[in-house]
Design a protein around this motif. Structure first.
Motif, mmCIF file in Angstrom:
data_model
loop_
_atom_site.group_PDB
_atom_site.id
_atom_site.type_symbol
_atom_site.label_atom_id
_atom_site.label_comp_id
_atom_site.label_asym_id
_atom_site.label_seq_id
_atom_site.Cartn_x
_atom_site.Cartn_y
_atom_site.Cartn_z
ATOM 1 N N PRO A 35 3.879 -11.540 9.220
ATOM 2 C CA PRO A 35 2.703 -10.855 8.678
ATOM 3 C C PRO A 35 3.093 -9.825 7.621
ATOM 4 O O PRO A 35 4.202 -9.263 7.681
ATOM 5 N N GLU A 36 2.175 -9.572 6.696
ATOM 6 C CA GLU A 36 2.428 -8.679 5.570
ATOM 7 C C GLU A 36 3.050 -7.337 5.977
ATOM 8 O O GLU A 36 4.041 -6.917 5.437
ATOM 9 N N GLY A 37 2.450 -6.708 6.980
ATOM 10 C CA GLY A 37 2.890 -5.362 7.323
ATOM 11 C C GLY A 37 4.230 -5.284 8.044
ATOM 12 O O GLY A 37 4.878 -4.235 8.077
ATOM 13 N N ALA A 38 4.673 -6.408 8.636
ATOM 14 C CA ALA A 38 5.849 -6.361 9.518
ATOM 15 C C ALA A 38 7.145 -6.250 8.705
ATOM 16 O O ALA A 38 7.358 -6.992 7.751
ATOM 17 N N GLY A 39 8.010 -5.333 9.104
ATOM 18 C CA GLY A 39 9.260 -5.123 8.383
ATOM 19 C C GLY A 39 10.250 -6.245 8.577
ATOM 20 O O GLY A 39 10.955 -6.634 7.644
ATOM 21 N N THR A 40 10.307 -6.780 9.804
ATOM 22 C CA THR A 40 11.239 -7.870 10.089
ATOM 23 C C THR A 40 10.463 -9.011 10.746
ATOM 24 O O THR A 40 9.416 -8.780 11.350
ATOM 25 N N PRO A 41 10.982 -10.231 10.626
ATOM 26 C CA PRO A 41 10.300 -11.349 11.277
ATOM 27 C C PRO A 41 10.534 -11.320 12.783
ATOM 28 O O PRO A 41 11.518 -10.725 13.236
ATOM 29 N N LEU A 153 11.327 -21.692 -13.577
ATOM 30 C CA LEU A 153 11.721 -20.745 -12.517
ATOM 31 C C LEU A 153 10.497 -20.057 -11.936
ATOM 32 O O LEU A 153 9.569 -19.684 -12.663
ATOM 33 N N ARG A 154 10.550 -19.872 -10.616
ATOM 34 C CA ARG A 154 9.467 -19.156 -9.951
ATOM 35 C C ARG A 154 10.035 -18.326 -8.823
ATOM 36 O O ARG A 154 10.972 -18.754 -8.139
ATOM 37 N N CYS A 155 9.458 -17.165 -8.618
ATOM 38 C CA CYS A 155 9.832 -16.306 -7.496
ATOM 39 C C CYS A 155 8.633 -16.235 -6.549
ATOM 40 O O CYS A 155 7.646 -15.568 -6.851
ATOM 41 N N PRO A 156 8.683 -16.957 -5.436
ATOM 42 C CA PRO A 156 7.522 -17.009 -4.539
ATOM 43 C C PRO A 156 7.288 -15.692 -3.803
ATOM 44 O O PRO A 156 8.241 -14.952 -3.519
ATOM 45 N N SER A 157 6.047 -15.422 -3.478
ATOM 46 C CA SER A 157 5.719 -14.143 -2.833
ATOM 47 C C SER A 157 5.673 -14.234 -1.310
ATOM 48 O O SER A 157 5.777 -13.219 -0.630
ATOM 49 N N LEU A 158 5.513 -15.435 -0.775
ATOM 50 C CA LEU A 158 5.418 -15.540 0.684
ATOM 51 C C LEU A 158 6.711 -15.025 1.304
ATOM 52 O O LEU A 158 7.811 -15.437 0.912
ATOM 53 N N LYS A 159 6.562 -14.125 2.282
ATOM 54 C CA LYS A 159 7.760 -13.433 2.797
ATOM 55 C C LYS A 159 8.793 -14.382 3.382
ATOM 56 O O LYS A 159 9.994 -14.204 3.174
ATOM 57 N N VAL A 160 8.332 -15.387 4.130
ATOM 58 C CA VAL A 160 9.314 -16.293 4.747
ATOM 59 C C VAL A 160 10.077 -17.079 3.682
ATOM 60 O O VAL A 160 11.274 -17.348 3.827
ATOM 61 N N THR A 161 9.399 -17.446 2.603
ATOM 62 C CA THR A 161 10.060 -18.209 1.538
ATOM 63 C C THR A 161 11.104 -17.338 0.850
ATOM 64 O O THR A 161 12.238 -17.758 0.587
ATOM 65 N N HIS A 162 10.688 -16.136 0.569
ATOM 66 C CA HIS A 162 11.561 -15.167 -0.071
ATOM 67 C C HIS A 162 12.822 -14.942 0.768
ATOM 68 O O HIS A 162 13.956 -14.980 0.277
ATOM 69 N N GLN A 163 12.607 -14.776 2.069
ATOM 70 C CA GLN A 163 13.727 -14.532 2.985
ATOM 71 C C GLN A 163 14.644 -15.753 3.069
ATOM 72 O O GLN A 163 15.870 -15.620 3.119
ATOM 73 N N LEU A 164 14.046 -16.935 3.044
ATOM 74 C CA LEU A 164 14.838 -18.158 3.128
ATOM 75 C C LEU A 164 15.768 -18.277 1.917
ATOM 76 O O LEU A 164 16.934 -18.658 2.053
#
Ligand code: AMP
Ligand code: MG
Length: 376
Positions: A35-41, A153-164
């Protein structure tokens, strides 16, 4: 489904012993949620991301969520891994891939030039649904760019994608996770249905936020040119960049080819037929009479309808031969639901899909583009 037996074929063909036939196992389907607000998964998400990153590092394919549509990812710096994407999708080698990066500094490792326009656009819209076409560095394998000298090139915003991407420590080539030309997936279930027997892992983050592919902006020309309309509009780009942006649209109902052959050469993936459901789709400004005729001709029809409240629609909707799907009046909501609607209707065994033409305003450009291609 590890294997099954068939009878009576054998390797030598001269006895009747059942022979095990190895079919590909179903992919691992791992739920992720950050979720958006969560610092870590949460731990399950962290574990799924770590497993996915390991597969990617080892040259395997993983279907991943993004804020646009689900992508089929591979390590973009590994030509063999990227070849797996083309194979799984049945994608022509002439159609280049978008490379996903974690930030601008990763982008800079993949370019031979970073035009001012790209820098400004990245500052304004990354992370987000904007793909920038720029001159490529030698580090980008030719297979990624279909032999071309530019890279998308694209930088995705979804947190899980970014983290992956961060965990993989590599840029990820990722076109939409569907067979070539088919409708892009906006849920993990769509990926499973389209590519399930061709890939090892799917990360399931629920339905995608935008539901349409990213805007593609060519930053190698002046003025910069929208090669594919998407969630970031021409108006938003012009406001952020402070210059005019060239955008053109395919003529309606598949009559034309966008801005001409130049577009096809510069962005091969923008070929006319794309994003199409299996059921024949027709865009119509006069759906009511088209559908009446289709029913008379014995067809069962799905109608993506913009004004279900009209009494004429309600009368037609009483026919068992017509399935009326009320479509959102807001372009963002329409975009979000379009592919899911097409996927669902493809399961209904209908003869034809009729789609009400959408308004002509610029805020509908991306939806109009996909509908025109789906109708070709
Ligand atoms: P998809 O396969 O759905 O991810 O779409 C990728 C889109 O990006 C296609 O329309 C491609 O043609 C376009 N694209 C990727 N790389 C380039 C490039 N180097 N130059 C122009 N367009 C590109
Ligand atoms: Mg695609």
């Amino acid at each position: 489904m590890p294997s099954c037996s068939v009878f009576p074929v054998s390797a030598t063909g001269n006895d009747m012993t059942p022979v095990p036939v190895h079919r590909p196992a179903l992919p691992i389907l791992a739920t992720v949620n950050w979720p958006e607000g969560a610092g870590t998964p949460d731990p399950a998400t962290a574990a799924a991301l770590a497993a996915a990153a390991e597969k990617l590092t080892n040259g395997q394919l993983v279907a991943i969520p993004t804020e646009t549509v689900y992508g089929l990812a591979a390590n973009a710096t590994d030509p063999d891994a990227v070849a797996g994407i083309f194979q799984a999708k049945g994608r022509p080698a002439t159609n280049p891939l978008i490379v996903h990066v974690s930030d601008e500094s990763m982008a800079l490792t993949l370019v031979s030039q970073w035009p001012d326009i790209a820098q400004k656009a990245a500052a304004a819209f990354w992370p987000g649904p904007l793909t920038l076409v720029v001159p490529k560095a030698d580090a980008v394998p030719d297979i990624v760019t279909a032999g071309g000298r530019t890279v998308a090139l694209r930088c995705p915003s979804l947190k899980v994608t970014h983290q992956l991407i961060k965990l993989s420590q590599r840029p990820l080539a990722a076109p939409s996770a569907n067979r070539s030309e088919a409708v892009s997936p906006t849920t993990a279930q769509h990926v499973l249905e389209g590519l399930g027997n061709r890939i090892g892992m799917i990360l399931d983050n629920g339905p995608c936020e935008h539901g349409l592919e990213s805007t593609v902006l060519d930053c190698t020309v002046n003025p910069p040119k929208i090669l594919r309309p998407g969630p970031i509009s021409a108006v938003q780009l012009e406001q952020a960049l402070g210059i005019s942006v060239y955008s053109s649209e395919p003529e309606t109902s598949g009559a034309g080819q966008g801005s001409g052959s130049d577009t096809v050469l510069r962005s091969p993936g923008t070929q006319q037929r794309h994003y199409a459901p299996r059921t024949q789709l027709t865009l119509s400004k006069n759906a009511h009479s088209v559908i009446t005729q289709l029913i008379q001709d014995g067809h069962r029809v799905g109608w993506l309808c913009n004004s279900p409240e009209e009494s004429a629609v309600q009368t037609l909707a009483k026919s068992p031969e017509v399935l009326v799907i009320p479509m959102p009046k807001d372009p963002t909501a329409y975009a979000r639901s379009l592919y899911a609607t097409l996927h669902a209707l493809d399961q209904r065994g209908l003869g034809r899909l009729i789609v009400d033409a959408v308004p002509s305003g610029p805020e509908w450009a991306a939806v109009r583009d996909r509908l025109n291609r789906a109708a070709t």
